[in-house]
Design an enzyme around this catalytic site. Sequence first.
Site, PDB file in Angstrom:
ATOM      1  CG  LEU A 219     -63.410-120.817  14.684  1.00  0.00           C
ATOM      2  CD1 LEU A 219     -63.144-121.128  16.151  1.00  0.00           C
ATOM      3  CD2 LEU A 219     -63.534-119.313  14.474  1.00  0.00           C
ATOM      4  CG  HIS A 220     -59.290-121.084   8.190  1.00  0.00           C
ATOM      5  ND1 HIS A 220     -60.495-120.475   7.913  1.00  0.00           N
ATOM      6  CD2 HIS A 220     -58.400-120.567   7.304  1.00  0.00           C
ATOM      7  CE1 HIS A 220     -60.338-119.638   6.915  1.00  0.00           C
ATOM      8  NE2 HIS A 220     -59.074-119.674   6.521  1.00  0.00           N
ATOM      9  NE  ARG A 221     -59.752-115.323   7.220  1.00  0.00           N
ATOM     10  CZ  ARG A 221     -59.113-115.236   6.048  1.00  0.00           C
ATOM     11  NH1 ARG A 221     -57.796-115.123   6.032  1.00  0.00           N
ATOM     12  NH2 ARG A 221     -59.773-115.264   4.906  1.00  0.00           N
ATOM     13  NE  ARG A 254     -52.343-122.241  10.228  1.00  0.00           N
ATOM     14  CZ  ARG A 254     -52.679-121.269  11.049  1.00  0.00           C
ATOM     15  NH1 ARG A 254     -53.939-121.143  11.424  1.00  0.00           N
ATOM     16  NH2 ARG A 254     -51.787-120.424  11.519  1.00  0.00           N
ATOM     17  CG  ASP A 297     -61.729-117.858  10.912  1.00  0.00           C
ATOM     18  OD1 ASP A 297     -62.097-118.675  10.050  1.00  0.00           O
ATOM     19  OD2 ASP A 297     -60.848-118.122  11.758  1.00  0.00           O
TER      20      ASP A 297
END
Length: 384
Positions: A219-221, A254, A297
């Site tokens: 997950l990063h968006r 992030r 994602d």
Amino acid sequence: MMKTTSSNEPLRILCVVGARPNFIKISPLMRAFRARADEFDARLVHTGQHFDAAMKAAFFQQLNIPEPDVDLGVGGGSHAVQTAQIMLRFEPVIDEFSPHVVLVVGDVNSTLACALVAGKKQVAVVHVEAGLRSFDRAMPEEINRLLTDQIADLLFTTERDAVDNLLREGVAEAKIHEVGNVMIDTLISHRTDAVPSADTLQRIAAGRGAIGRFGVLTLHRPSSVDDPETLKHLVRLFVELSEKLPLVFPVHPRTHQRLQAAGLLEQLLASGIVVAEPLGYLEMLGLMLDAELVITDSGGLQEETTALGVPCLTIRENTERPITVSEGTNTVVGVDEAAIRTEFDRVLTTGGKRGRVPALWDGNAAGRIADILLEWASKQRKAA
């Protein structure tokens, strides 16, 4: 339009990378250009948009990417600051090297920034992975895609949907070439070099005991991790699902920041989820090869799982890669708990979608791009 050049002069190309997905895409292109050094003079520019020294070194070494000829060292910042800094630092590189072509890949800020500079300086722009559309302008990447494709002189696409998008947007058909997927070139050429999943799991899951079946989570968006309530909801759900199937979660820097800020990191570490630092390409490839499913994602992982025949659940409301859904192994589930549960259980009980590998995803996209570039350059020289 390409700057005038003699017919026997190598085609001078500045190839731009700025973030981890770009490294995967540029590897086969640099290999194709440097194998034909009498026809191409290709230089690599790293903008430093996403910069982690250890990760950059691991990717360049694993993917046999030559060290950048130029490193702009831009680093982080807002979209506006980052794009502006890249433009300011890239312009002198164009002046010094005087390229015939600037080649950009993907959809990060570096892609658009360098395309803008090249376009304004009357240097031909080549966009690899053109025409992909999520139709969601809340995504910064969508803005980058749209504008880069309007500037580009040559547009290389991975699939027919991308061609149709470009034609609908008024891009001349003569500029568009469906060539396949350079990310899959990299996957195919490095598949036999993948780090065995057992080795990676032994290293990152020390003390947990043997792990048999497992899934991979990334997950990063912003749509997944920026809203604390959404992130909390997803963490709770994935912790629960990991009781059915252990999940391996290499955490993007992030995302790590967002988890810490929301007070969720300890909950993850105490769960059945194997939390890890970001992994190198060959480690991730080894995990995907043996995974029951991938939950992500990421755009690139949607493509890679389709090529590998591994079921993928995409935690987004849309995808710019629809061929991974219509032909491949991808199912778009958004952040809806019921949809995620249903598809997760479907994979565990039936094996999930297997799909098929799309046309031209055969490991030869970079070679096609090189051939088309030379043919295009020859026509430009004759017309000059």
